[in-house]
Every structure is written in structure tokens, then in C-alpha cells.
Design a protein around this motif. Sequence first.
Motif, PDB file in Angstrom:
ATOM      1  N   SER A   9      -6.355   4.093   3.258  1.00 58.28           N
ATOM      2  CA  SER A   9      -6.138   2.816   2.567  1.00 58.28           C
ATOM      3  C   SER A   9      -4.864   2.144   3.050  1.00 58.28           C
ATOM      4  CB  SER A   9      -6.065   3.047   1.053  1.00 58.28           C
ATOM      5  OG  SER A   9      -7.285   3.543   0.557  1.00 58.28           O
ATOM      6  N   LEU A  10      -3.839   2.941   3.304  1.00 63.68           N
ATOM      7  CA  LEU A  10      -2.574   2.404   3.793  1.00 63.68           C
ATOM      8  C   LEU A  10      -2.767   1.768   5.167  1.00 63.68           C
ATOM      9  CD1 LEU A  10       0.469   2.028   3.558  1.00 63.68           C
ATOM     10  CD2 LEU A  10       0.776   4.391   4.341  1.00 63.68           C
ATOM     11  N   MET A  11      -3.498   2.452   6.049  1.00 65.75           N
ATOM     12  CA  MET A  11      -3.772   1.884   7.376  1.00 65.75           C
ATOM     13  C   MET A  11      -4.580   0.599   7.273  1.00 65.75           C
ATOM     14  SD  MET A  11      -4.408   4.822  10.226  1.00 65.75           S
ATOM     15  CE  MET A  11      -5.796   5.601   9.423  1.00 65.75           C
ATOM     16  N   GLU A  12      -5.529   0.574   6.355  1.00 67.27           N
ATOM     17  CA  GLU A  12      -6.376  -0.610   6.196  1.00 67.27           C
ATOM     18  C   GLU A  12      -5.548  -1.804   5.714  1.00 67.27           C
ATOM     19  OE1 GLU A  12      -9.677  -3.068   6.227  1.00 67.27           O
ATOM     20  OE2 GLU A  12      -9.288  -1.134   7.172  1.00 67.27           O
ATOM     21  N   ILE A  13      -4.636  -1.562   4.792  1.00 69.28           N
ATOM     22  CA  ILE A  13      -3.760  -2.643   4.316  1.00 69.28           C
ATOM     23  C   ILE A  13      -2.917  -3.179   5.459  1.00 69.28           C
ATOM     24  CG2 ILE A  13      -1.796  -3.190   2.831  1.00 69.28           C
ATOM     25  CD1 ILE A  13      -2.925  -1.154   0.822  1.00 69.28           C
ATOM     26  N   LEU A  14      -2.317  -2.273   6.226  1.00 67.28           N
ATOM     27  CA  LEU A  14      -1.468  -2.696   7.341  1.00 67.28           C
ATOM     28  C   LEU A  14      -2.288  -3.414   8.410  1.00 67.28           C
ATOM     29  CD1 LEU A  14       0.814   0.462   7.716  1.00 67.28           C
ATOM     30  CD2 LEU A  14       1.441  -1.760   6.751  1.00 67.28           C
ATOM     31  N   ARG A  15      -3.523  -2.963   8.621  1.00 64.98           N
ATOM     32  CA  ARG A  15      -4.364  -3.569   9.653  1.00 64.98           C
ATOM     33  C   ARG A  15      -4.691  -5.019   9.330  1.00 64.98           C
ATOM     34  NH1 ARG A  15      -9.507  -4.666  10.841  1.00 64.98           N
ATOM     35  NH2 ARG A  15     -10.227  -4.044   8.775  1.00 64.98           N
ATOM     36  N   THR A  16      -4.808  -5.347   8.044  1.00 66.16           N
ATOM     37  CA  THR A  16      -5.222  -6.692   7.654  1.00 66.16           C
ATOM     38  C   THR A  16      -4.047  -7.644   7.448  1.00 66.16           C
ATOM     39  OG1 THR A  16      -5.267  -6.019   5.318  1.00 66.16           O
ATOM     40  CG2 THR A  16      -7.322  -5.852   6.560  1.00 66.16           C
ATOM     41  N   ARG A  17      -2.830  -7.158   7.612  1.00 69.37           N
ATOM     42  CA  ARG A  17      -1.646  -8.013   7.424  1.00 69.37           C
ATOM     43  C   ARG A  17      -1.006  -8.347   8.765  1.00 69.37           C
ATOM     44  NH1 ARG A  17      -0.194  -7.241   2.002  1.00 69.37           N
ATOM     45  NH2 ARG A  17      -2.167  -6.860   0.923  1.00 69.37           N
ATOM     46  N   ARG A  18      -0.669  -9.592   8.952  1.00 67.71           N
ATOM     47  CA  ARG A  18      -0.048 -10.006  10.210  1.00 67.71           C
ATOM     48  C   ARG A  18       1.469  -9.871  10.154  1.00 67.71           C
ATOM     49  NH1 ARG A  18      -3.327 -15.441  12.195  1.00 67.71           N
ATOM     50  NH2 ARG A  18      -5.393 -14.481  12.320  1.00 67.71           N
ATOM     51  N   ARG A  19       2.014  -9.877   8.960  1.00 63.06           N
ATOM     52  CA  ARG A  19       3.458  -9.767   8.805  1.00 63.06           C
ATOM     53  C   ARG A  19       3.819  -8.434   8.157  1.00 63.06           C
ATOM     54  NH1 ARG A  19       5.079 -15.870   6.657  1.00 63.06           N
ATOM     55  NH2 ARG A  19       4.268 -17.001   8.492  1.00 63.06           N
ATOM     56  N   ALA A  20       5.074  -8.093   8.286  1.00 63.96           N
ATOM     57  CA  ALA A  20       5.531  -6.812   7.744  1.00 63.96           C
ATOM     58  C   ALA A  20       5.337  -6.774   6.229  1.00 63.96           C
ATOM     59  CB  ALA A  20       6.995  -6.597   8.104  1.00 63.96           C
ATOM     60  N   VAL A  21       4.927  -5.608   5.738  1.00 67.05           N
ATOM     61  CA  VAL A  21       4.718  -5.396   4.307  1.00 67.05           C
ATOM     62  C   VAL A  21       5.753  -4.383   3.829  1.00 67.05           C
ATOM     63  CG1 VAL A  21       3.026  -4.866   2.527  1.00 67.05           C
ATOM     64  CG2 VAL A  21       2.254  -5.677   4.761  1.00 67.05           C
ATOM     65  N   THR A  22       6.463  -4.714   2.771  1.00 72.66           N
ATOM     66  CA  THR A  22       7.513  -3.818   2.285  1.00 72.66           C
ATOM     67  C   THR A  22       6.909  -2.611   1.583  1.00 72.66           C
ATOM     68  OG1 THR A  22       7.704  -4.909   0.129  1.00 72.66           O
ATOM     69  CG2 THR A  22       9.043  -5.791   1.947  1.00 72.66           C
ATOM     70  N   ALA A  23       7.718  -1.573   1.463  1.00 69.71           N
ATOM     71  CA  ALA A  23       7.270  -0.366   0.760  1.00 69.71           C
ATOM     72  C   ALA A  23       6.945  -0.684  -0.696  1.00 69.71           C
ATOM     73  CB  ALA A  23       8.353   0.706   0.845  1.00 69.71           C
ATOM     74  N   ALA A  24       7.698  -1.605  -1.284  1.00 70.22           N
ATOM     75  CA  ALA A  24       7.451  -1.981  -2.682  1.00 70.22           C
ATOM     76  C   ALA A  24       6.068  -2.630  -2.826  1.00 70.22           C
ATOM     77  CB  ALA A  24       8.537  -2.931  -3.178  1.00 70.22           C
ATOM     78  N   GLN A  25       5.705  -3.497  -1.890  1.00 74.69           N
ATOM     79  CA  GLN A  25       4.390  -4.138  -1.944  1.00 74.69           C
ATOM     80  C   GLN A  25       3.264  -3.120  -1.752  1.00 74.69           C
ATOM     81  OE1 GLN A  25       5.324  -6.946   1.201  1.00 74.69           O
ATOM     82  NE2 GLN A  25       5.252  -8.668  -0.231  1.00 74.69           N
ATOM     83  N   LEU A  26       3.471  -2.214  -0.799  1.00 71.96           N
ATOM     84  CA  LEU A  26       2.472  -1.181  -0.548  1.00 71.96           C
ATOM     85  C   LEU A  26       2.319  -0.264  -1.753  1.00 71.96           C
ATOM     86  CD1 LEU A  26       3.463  -0.295   3.122  1.00 71.96           C
ATOM     87  CD2 LEU A  26       1.380  -1.471   2.399  1.00 71.96           C
ATOM     88  N   ALA A  27       3.441   0.085  -2.355  1.00 74.48           N
ATOM     89  CA  ALA A  27       3.409   0.970  -3.526  1.00 74.48           C
ATOM     90  C   ALA A  27       2.652   0.304  -4.675  1.00 74.48           C
ATOM     91  CB  ALA A  27       4.832   1.320  -3.950  1.00 74.48           C
ATOM     92  N   ALA A  28       2.857  -1.009  -4.860  1.00 79.07           N
ATOM     93  CA  ALA A  28       2.163  -1.724  -5.932  1.00 79.07           C
ATOM     94  C   ALA A  28       0.657  -1.763  -5.691  1.00 79.07           C
ATOM     95  CB  ALA A  28       2.715  -3.150  -6.043  1.00 79.07           C
ATOM     96  N   GLU A  29       0.241  -1.972  -4.438  1.00 78.00           N
ATOM     97  CA  GLU A  29      -1.192  -2.039  -4.124  1.00 78.00           C
ATOM     98  C   GLU A  29      -1.873  -0.699  -4.290  1.00 78.00           C
ATOM     99  OE1 GLU A  29      -2.977  -4.280  -1.075  1.00 78.00           O
ATOM    100  OE2 GLU A  29      -1.185  -5.464  -0.662  1.00 78.00           O
ATOM    101  N   LEU A  30      -1.172   0.370  -3.916  1.00 76.83           N
ATOM    102  CA  LEU A  30      -1.776   1.702  -3.961  1.00 76.83           C
ATOM    103  C   LEU A  30      -1.455   2.460  -5.251  1.00 76.83           C
ATOM    104  CD1 LEU A  30      -1.140   2.786  -0.252  1.00 76.83           C
ATOM    105  CD2 LEU A  30      -3.288   2.028  -1.286  1.00 76.83           C
ATOM    106  N   VAL A  31      -0.638   1.826  -6.110  1.00 78.30           N
ATOM    107  CA  VAL A  31      -0.258   2.408  -7.397  1.00 78.30           C
ATOM    108  C   VAL A  31       0.381   3.783  -7.190  1.00 78.30           C
ATOM    109  CG1 VAL A  31      -1.006   2.747  -9.792  1.00 78.30           C
ATOM    110  CG2 VAL A  31      -2.337   1.273  -8.289  1.00 78.30           C
ATOM    111  N   VAL A  32       1.389   3.823  -6.345  1.00 81.55           N
ATOM    112  CA  VAL A  32       2.181   5.038  -6.113  1.00 81.55           C
ATOM    113  C   VAL A  32       3.643   4.624  -6.057  1.00 81.55           C
ATOM    114  CG1 VAL A  32       0.343   6.251  -4.879  1.00 81.55           C
ATOM    115  CG2 VAL A  32       1.938   4.812  -3.607  1.00 81.55           C
ATOM    116  N   SER A  33       4.520   5.590  -5.902  1.00 87.14           N
ATOM    117  CA  SER A  33       5.941   5.293  -5.810  1.00 87.14           C
ATOM    118  C   SER A  33       6.305   4.889  -4.384  1.00 87.14           C
ATOM    119  CB  SER A  33       6.759   6.514  -6.221  1.00 87.14           C
ATOM    120  OG  SER A  33       6.595   7.555  -5.267  1.00 87.14           O
ATOM    121  N   GLU A  34       7.440   4.208  -4.259  1.00 85.74           N
ATOM    122  CA  GLU A  34       7.921   3.840  -2.926  1.00 85.74           C
ATOM    123  C   GLU A  34       8.228   5.086  -2.103  1.00 85.74           C
ATOM    124  OE1 GLU A  34      10.893   0.736  -2.610  1.00 85.74           O
ATOM    125  OE2 GLU A  34      10.320  -0.048  -4.579  1.00 85.74           O
ATOM    126  N   ARG A  35       8.718   6.145  -2.751  1.00 81.74           N
ATOM    127  CA  ARG A  35       9.006   7.388  -2.023  1.00 81.74           C
ATOM    128  C   ARG A  35       7.733   7.940  -1.388  1.00 81.74           C
ATOM    129  NH1 ARG A  35      12.677  11.973  -4.710  1.00 81.74           N
ATOM    130  NH2 ARG A  35      14.112  10.208  -4.454  1.00 81.74           N
TER     131      ARG A  35
END
Length: 236
Positions: A9-35
Motif C-alpha cells: 500500500s505504501l508503494m502504491e501511494i508513492l507510485r501515484t504521487r508526483r510530489r514528495a509525501v511526508t511521513a505524517a501524510q503517509l501515516a494518516a493514510e495508512l492509519v499508523v504512526s510516523e515511526r
Amino acid sequence: MSRSGRLLSLMEILRTRRRAVTAAQLAAELVVSERTIYRDVAELMAQGVPVEGGAGVGYVLKPGHFLPPLMFAREELEAIVLGLRYVDQRGDDVLRNASAAALAKIAAVLPPHAGPTLDVPLAMPGPPAASFPDNVVELSRLRAAIRAQRRLEIVYADAAGRSSRRVVWPVQIGFMDSARVLAAWCELRESFRTFRTDRILAATEGTRYPGRRAELMRGLHEHLALSVRGQTADKN
């Protein structure tokens, strides 16, 4: 979600984004911690996935990285098959051959349980057009001019058979139900226009047009959207 599923899922999110995505944004989408995101990104990098970036900057997947079709969700695969069937009906020889090759590649790497999605898909395109008018100028020449961002001087015949010369900046080729069209900026009209490809009697490639095709494409789509809204308002 398992860790392997989360990595996909993380790879799929990154694949569909043209700009850098912060750890906070990724954590919110995947419902996990930034760590957890930091650990997962490190794991992807260790596996050779070309992720660039870092904490505070964001992450981006380098262009060219390909996720094999076996990672597609069932609905995504249905959408791909529907699109390829549509291309097989309405595309020219180049796109029809490309569509068949793409479908074969997907079928070759799909797991056995996904086979029915290809063999008996849930969705189907509408009825195919009876035929398309023949082109005097091959679509391959139009494609080449689009990719090279070159002006085209064309001889164009209208519905009554009257011909005129235009200098256009080709942007895209449209595949309609009964005809194909070249969408372009017309220097004569100083606006976007569409030209049926079967009515283009001759085309001579010229100099490179200014600007970027991506900018022209955005302008074209805005123009088409305004035209549709105008037609809708007239009907009301």
C-alpha cells in the motif's frame, strides 16, 4: 493490515504521487504512526525500491519503477481490462497491437485465481463502431509531431469538401465512436480546435512550437470543459 500488505500500500501511494509525501501524510493514510512509516520506508529501500527523500522532506518514488500487475486490486484489474477492450475496438492498428501485448503481459504474471477477471470480466465496452474513415495522413506521423512538439501545416477539408491551410500545434489524438480527431491549437483561429483525421489531406512538420505540451493540454481540457458547460446551459 499485515506488514507486507502495508508495504504494498505504501508503494502504491508513492507510485501515484508526483510530489514528495511526508511521513505524517503517509501515516494518516495508512492509519499508523510516523515511526512505522520510517521503518517501512527503510525496509523498502533495503529491498531495492528506489524511494528518495527523508524525514522532514518527504518521500517520492523515482520515475520508472514498475509495480507488476499481480499487485492490482480486483477492481483495478477490471478497469484495466475494460480500457484495453475499448482500445481494441476503437484504436488504430498501433494501439490495438499495444493493447493485445499489454493484456498478454498482464495475463502472464497474474496469479491463477485472477484468471476469470480476464476471461469473463464483469464490465464490457459498448458496441464497436461499424468502421472508421481511412486516413490520408497516417496517425503515426501525427503522433510523432505531438511527441516532438512540432508545428504541423495541414491541408484540411471541411464537411462540404472545401479545403484550407492551417498551422496547428498538435496536442492529443481523440478516439471517438465514429471518427478520430486531432486536438490542436490553431494559429489561424487563435484557439483550440479539433480536426477529423480523415479530413487532413496533407501534413508537413515544421518548427518546434513554444512552451510545453503539458501546458497546452491543460488549456485544451479547460477549453473543452467550458464548451460542454456552454452546451449544457444552452439546452437549459
